[in-house]
Design a protein around this motif. Structure first.
Motif, mmCIF file in Angstrom:
data_model
loop_
_atom_site.group_PDB
_atom_site.id
_atom_site.type_symbol
_atom_site.label_atom_id
_atom_site.label_comp_id
_atom_site.label_asym_id
_atom_site.label_seq_id
_atom_site.Cartn_x
_atom_site.Cartn_y
_atom_site.Cartn_z
ATOM 1 N N GLU A 125 11.578 3.759 4.272
ATOM 2 C CA GLU A 125 10.913 2.724 3.480
ATOM 3 C C GLU A 125 10.648 1.508 4.346
ATOM 4 O O GLU A 125 10.902 0.374 3.950
ATOM 5 C CB GLU A 125 11.758 2.368 2.252
ATOM 6 C CG GLU A 125 11.913 3.545 1.333
ATOM 7 C CD GLU A 125 12.013 3.156 -0.125
ATOM 8 O OE1 GLU A 125 12.222 1.973 -0.415
ATOM 9 O OE2 GLU A 125 11.873 4.050 -0.976
ATOM 10 N N LYS A 126 10.159 1.741 5.539
ATOM 11 C CA LYS A 126 9.982 0.666 6.501
ATOM 12 C C LYS A 126 8.797 0.977 7.399
ATOM 13 O O LYS A 126 8.432 2.134 7.584
ATOM 14 C CB LYS A 126 11.227 0.584 7.385
ATOM 15 C CG LYS A 126 12.102 -0.616 7.105
ATOM 16 C CD LYS A 126 13.229 -0.620 8.080
ATOM 17 C CE LYS A 126 13.692 -2.030 8.337
ATOM 18 N NZ LYS A 126 14.898 -2.058 9.126
ATOM 19 N N LEU A 127 8.253 -0.081 7.970
ATOM 20 C CA LEU A 127 7.270 0.114 9.026
ATOM 21 C C LEU A 127 7.985 -0.131 10.347
ATOM 22 O O LEU A 127 8.573 -1.192 10.544
ATOM 23 C CB LEU A 127 6.105 -0.868 8.874
ATOM 24 C CG LEU A 127 5.343 -0.815 7.548
ATOM 25 C CD1 LEU A 127 4.166 -1.776 7.570
ATOM 26 C CD2 LEU A 127 4.836 0.582 7.266
ATOM 27 N N ASP B 41 0.838 -1.207 0.000
ATOM 28 C CA ASP B 41 0.000 0.000 0.000
ATOM 29 C C ASP B 41 0.866 1.248 0.000
ATOM 30 O O ASP B 41 0.582 2.217 -0.691
ATOM 31 C CB ASP B 41 -0.905 0.019 1.242
ATOM 32 C CG ASP B 41 -1.828 -1.175 1.280
ATOM 33 O OD1 ASP B 41 -2.380 -1.534 0.224
ATOM 34 O OD2 ASP B 41 -1.983 -1.767 2.366
ATOM 35 N N MET B 42 1.939 1.214 0.836
ATOM 36 C CA MET B 42 2.827 2.375 0.930
ATOM 37 C C MET B 42 3.521 2.603 -0.405
ATOM 38 O O MET B 42 3.696 3.717 -0.855
ATOM 39 C CB MET B 42 3.904 2.160 1.999
ATOM 40 C CG MET B 42 3.389 1.735 3.346
ATOM 41 S SD MET B 42 2.199 2.894 3.996
ATOM 42 C CE MET B 42 1.260 1.803 5.022
ATOM 43 N N ARG B 43 3.906 1.494 -1.026
ATOM 44 C CA ARG B 43 4.622 1.609 -2.292
ATOM 45 C C ARG B 43 3.710 2.201 -3.367
ATOM 46 O O ARG B 43 4.117 3.046 -4.151
ATOM 47 C CB ARG B 43 5.099 0.220 -2.717
ATOM 48 C CG ARG B 43 5.951 0.251 -3.940
ATOM 49 C CD ARG B 43 6.310 -1.133 -4.358
ATOM 50 N NE ARG B 43 7.486 -1.625 -3.652
ATOM 51 C CZ ARG B 43 8.003 -2.828 -3.867
ATOM 52 N NH1 ARG B 43 7.448 -3.640 -4.732
ATOM 53 N NH2 ARG B 43 9.067 -3.226 -3.212
ATOM 54 N N THR B 44 2.440 1.737 -3.364
ATOM 55 C CA THR B 44 1.500 2.259 -4.357
ATOM 56 C C THR B 44 1.231 3.733 -4.123
ATOM 57 O O THR B 44 1.178 4.522 -5.064
ATOM 58 C CB THR B 44 0.170 1.485 -4.287
ATOM 59 O OG1 THR B 44 0.469 0.099 -4.211
ATOM 60 C CG2 THR B 44 -0.684 1.748 -5.496
ATOM 61 N N ALA B 45 1.071 4.090 -2.848
ATOM 62 C CA ALA B 45 0.817 5.500 -2.552
ATOM 63 C C ALA B 45 2.100 6.312 -2.723
ATOM 64 O O ALA B 45 2.050 7.523 -2.943
ATOM 65 C CB ALA B 45 0.299 5.644 -1.125
ATOM 66 N N GLY B 46 3.237 5.655 -2.625
ATOM 67 C CA GLY B 46 4.532 6.333 -2.631
ATOM 68 C C GLY B 46 5.039 6.436 -1.205
ATOM 69 O O GLY B 46 4.343 6.972 -0.339
ATOM 70 N N TRP B 47 6.229 5.899 -0.955
ATOM 71 C CA TRP B 47 6.763 5.919 0.416
ATOM 72 C C TRP B 47 6.876 7.350 0.920
ATOM 73 O O TRP B 47 6.600 7.634 2.086
ATOM 74 C CB TRP B 47 8.125 5.227 0.471
ATOM 75 C CG TRP B 47 8.055 3.732 0.423
ATOM 76 C CD1 TRP B 47 8.248 2.948 -0.664
ATOM 77 C CD2 TRP B 47 7.752 2.842 1.512
ATOM 78 N NE1 TRP B 47 8.087 1.620 -0.329
ATOM 79 C CE2 TRP B 47 7.789 1.520 1.006
ATOM 80 C CE3 TRP B 47 7.452 3.045 2.867
ATOM 81 C CZ2 TRP B 47 7.543 0.405 1.791
ATOM 82 C CZ3 TRP B 47 7.208 1.926 3.658
ATOM 83 C CH2 TRP B 47 7.250 0.627 3.114
ATOM 84 N N ASP B 48 7.285 8.278 0.050
ATOM 85 C CA ASP B 48 7.431 9.682 0.470
ATOM 86 C C ASP B 48 6.107 10.231 0.957
ATOM 87 O O ASP B 48 6.035 10.951 1.944
ATOM 88 C CB ASP B 48 7.918 10.529 -0.713
ATOM 89 C CG ASP B 48 9.332 10.154 -1.105
ATOM 90 O OD1 ASP B 48 9.986 9.504 -0.271
ATOM 91 O OD2 ASP B 48 9.750 10.496 -2.226
#
Lengths: 360, 414
Positions: B384-386, B264-271
């Motif tokens: 780039e981590k939880l 999900d983060m990658r799709t939304a963009g980590w930034d």
């Protein structure tokens, strides 16, 4: 010869009107019936509820597909709302039997009746619009019914939009395993099949076909379009309702996620693959759509492991998608081979043997 | 003659399939099974959870199995379709599975009566009905992870303890408009009323990729202090982007368990997703002994360690497998061989303070509580981590359990 009309003479009106007139046809039907009746016995011996559950799923789907074929194949009204009408049947059955304590057979009838009512209501647009436009109107039925079940808690049964029902019982016998449930479904499947076979060759069925072929012409020769279009919707939805109610009793829960738009499209695929305007085709289509993915799943993985020696873990994603690829390819293949469906393929086989051993 | 070719073709196909289906059975192994969705609508979850289960079972077998018995895990793909789910269940039952992973809320609903009938315990982590926590009503259904009710209870507890909410605070509940999405509403509304918050709920209709108007409403008209999100599939990433676009601070957004995966983060963009809070019922990351063991197993076979090892959903797969293995171990210890569904059920119900090296909350399951306490943990998106944001906690337990009791009563009356 037993497989040709030549030499078969009918001596009474009733025998002339019989559903099956050829000796071979009669034998085939009786043998098939017998086989269907004893089908669970070998499976019971092997305690194979798995195979039985697949048969049950197919029989349930076939009831819905026959219903849709009456509307789509015979009357020519495209419907994308089959899933929703099944949901109406399913929830009606769940409500009458879980809240009012009615027996399952009443629930099935009530489900069919309520679905027929709702289906007729959503069939009204068909009096003014045709073809793709009607498909979109029935799509609206799908969305409206789903929304209603989801948001009216009296119908949906609360936040989870699902209602549990008790295991149906008949004369003290509970339908609590796949073999018993098979007989429950079989009764309704046979009723549905032969009722449809007789309906489509009756006055009503001929009116349906006349409307499909050209509704203006049908109106001119005296077919009451208003009546017969709505009747087609009612009959088709009744079938859907019965299928939905049976599905509910089969799972023992009514849940609208069993009856989504994807299901409606799946039923449309069944009758297109099976053959529009053929009752047998609906059944063949149901078998094709429900059985093939399972056969593929069982075989592709084992072939990969047995023939090519690839362990499942390393290619699981590929295999899962590969099956869908083969499934899609087979649908296309069958449609190219015979655009008129599996029923036509079966006709061709019969025709071949009618002339056999001569080619003409 | 085309027909003849057809018939021959069909015959060949039938033979091939027949040969493929002949697989010898091995004795003295324990069969467990699970469903998977590698192709359906929840595919992004399925392609991580399922390898998690497979890898853990493989690890256990490498280490000598459960009390010397090899585990055979059978995975059946169902594409999130209910009829395929039923087929999968019957297939696994026929193979002799003693514990099953059920995958997907509608499928859990459909299979619940079968589990009771056949006395095979079914694991439904994060799926299914919140009221199946009640092990007396659903003896063979084991959520084994915080239900949606427990999750929302914990979310509200966090808001109260650390989020600085007080009487009059505005809380928005943004949810996917399906049964799973609506399930927490009852608890949410009760807590709101009790604490005197100003609460509103915002439904996102399927397929959940369009929520501009809801987010605009939350950020501009309602001016919420907190957003609690409960979305699935592609919806969480859309919500992150929309909230960010409207200038809403993402560290004031707390997502329930299906809305906070790496994908999900990658799709939304980590930034974009920096600071986003997500709830978890299994540990995230590779800093756990069990995940390290799996990595070592990959390295020992000279295989590349897949990127997703240690990710949210992969770890949930490991959690599922670990719980099954633990229950079977306890079943053998207490009840002896042969292992049956009933014994495994008892095994599940004797799991006590099981943590797997900090990977799980302190899980204790008893006959009346199949949820294992309803523990969750919040992770935050950083870099780039939880990264862990809180320790294991739970909240408003009495309200959750009261709701479970109410559901049982409603069922009795019906």
């Amino acid at each position: 010869m037993i497989n040709r009309e030549a030499g078969v003479f009918q001596t009474s009106y009733s025998s002339d009107m019989a559903l099956y007139t050829l000796p071979l046809a009669k034998i085939t039907v009786w043998v098939t019936l017998g086989l269907l009746l004893i089908l669970p016995l070998p499976l019971m011996l092997g305690n194979n509820e798995h195979a039985m559950s697949i048969v049950n799923t197919i029989a349930l789907a076939a009831i819905g597909a026959i219903g849709l074929n009456i509307l789509n194949g015979y009357t020519g009204q495209i419907s994308l709302g089959q899933g929703a009408f099944m949901a109406v049947g399913g929830y009606t059955a769940a409500i009458v039997s879980s809240r009012y304590g009615m027996p399952f057979w009443f629930g099935i009838l009530a489900g069919g009746g309520m679905a027929a009512l709702v289906g007729t209501l959503f069939g009204i647009p068909s009096l003014r619009i045709k073809g793709l436009y009607l498909a979109i109107a029935t799509l609206a039925a799908q969305l409206i019914i789903e929304w209603t079940i989801n948001h009216v808690s009296w119908i949906g049964g609360g936040a989870q939009s699902s209602i549990y029902v008790d295991t149906p019982t008949f004369l003290g016998l509970a339908f609590n395993n796949e073999f018993r449930r098979y007989y429950l479904i079989l009764v309704f499947f046979l009723l549905a099949y032969f009722a449809a076979q007789n309906l489509v060759r009756s006055r009503v069925g001929r009116a349906f076909i006349a409307i499909r072929d050209r509704d203006v012409a049908a109106e001119i020769i005296g077919v009451n379009i208003f009546k017969y279009k709505l009747l087609a919707f009612a009959v088709s939805s009744f079938y859907a309702g019965v299928a939905g109610a049976l599905w509910t009793y089969y799972l023992r829960i009514a849940n609208y996620e069993n009856f989504t738009l994807g299901v409606s499209i799946e039923y449309l695929t069944m009758i297109i693959i099976g053959g529009l305007g053929s009752v047998l085709g609906s059944v063949l289509g149901a078998i094709f759509i429900k059985l093939l993915p399972i056969v593929l799943d069982l075989s592709v993985i084992r072939i990969a492991k047995g023939v090519f020696g690839i362990p499942y873990e390393s290619v699981a994603n590929f295999l899962a998608n590969f099956q869908l690829f083969i499934f899609g390819a087979l649908i296309i293949l069958f449609l190219i081979a015979e655009p008129e469906g599996l029923a036509r393929l079966w006709e061709n086989v019969k025709r071949y043997f009618r002339l056999w051993p001569y080619a003409y | 003659m085309g027909l003849r070719k057809w018939l021959v073709g069909c015959l060949v196909l039938a033979c091939v399939i027949g040969v493929g289906n002949m697989v010898p059975a091995v004795a003295d192994e324990i069969v467990i099974g699970g469903q998977c969705d590698r192709t359906g609508p929840t595919k992004p979850v399925g392609i991580q959870i399922c390898p998690g289960v497979l890898d853990y079972v493989k690890l256990v077998n490498k280490q000598g199995g459960v009390k010397g018995h090899t585990l055979r895990y059978i995975e059946v793909e169902h594409g999130y379709k209910v009829d395929r789910g039923v087929e999968a269940y019957e297939r696994l039952k026929r193979e002799g599975a003693v514990a099953l992973l059920d995958y997907g809320t509608p499928i859990v609903y459909a299979l619940t009566p079968r589990h009771m009938e056949d006395k095979i315990p079914g694991l439904t982590p994060g799926f299914g009905r919140a009221d199946s926590t009640d092990g007396e009503r659903y003896p063979y259904i084991f959520p084994m992870a915080a239900s949606y009710w427990s999750q929302i209870g914990a979310a509200m507890q966090y808001l109260k303890d650390k989020g600085g909410t007080k009487k009059g605070s505005k809380i928005a509940y943004l949810f996917y408009d399906n049964p799973a999405g609506r399930e927490p509403l009852a608890i949410f509304n009760r807590i709101c009323e009790m604490e005197g918050y100003e609460c509103r709920d915002f439904a996102v209709p399927a397929p959940g990729v369009e929520m501009a108007s809801q987010v605009l409403d939350i950020t501009r008209r309602m001016r919420a202090d907190w957003v609690v999100g409960h979305l699935f599939g592609n919806a969480p990433s859309v919500s992150i982007k929309e909230l960010k676009k409207n200038g809403f601070p993402l560290d004031k957004v707390l997502s329930l368990v299906w809305g906070a995966g790496e994908e999900d983060m990658r799709t939304a963009g980590w930034d974009t997703a920096q600071g986003y809070l997500g709830m978890q019922f299994a540990g995230v990351g590779r800093d756990f002994p069990v995940i390290q063991d799996i990595i070592k197993m990959y390295q020992a076979e000279n295989q590349e360690v897949p990127e997703y090892v240690g990710w949210v959903y992969y770890n949930r797969g490991v959690l599922v497998a670990a719980l099954m293995v633990e229950a079977i171990r306890l079943a053998i210890e207490q009840e002896g061989l042969p292992v049956t569904g009933e014994k495994v059920k008892k095994g599940f119900e004797t799991i006590k303070d099981f943590t797997l090296g900090g990977f799980l909350p302190p899980l204790t399951v008893v006959a009346s509580d199949h949820e294992g306490g309803g523990w969750v943990r919040i992770y935050q998106t950083k870099g780039e981590k939880l990264v862990p944001f809180t320790d294991w906690f739970r909240g408003y337990r009495e309200i959750v359990l009261d709701e479970v009791k109410k559901a049982a009563k409603a069922e009795e009356k019906k």
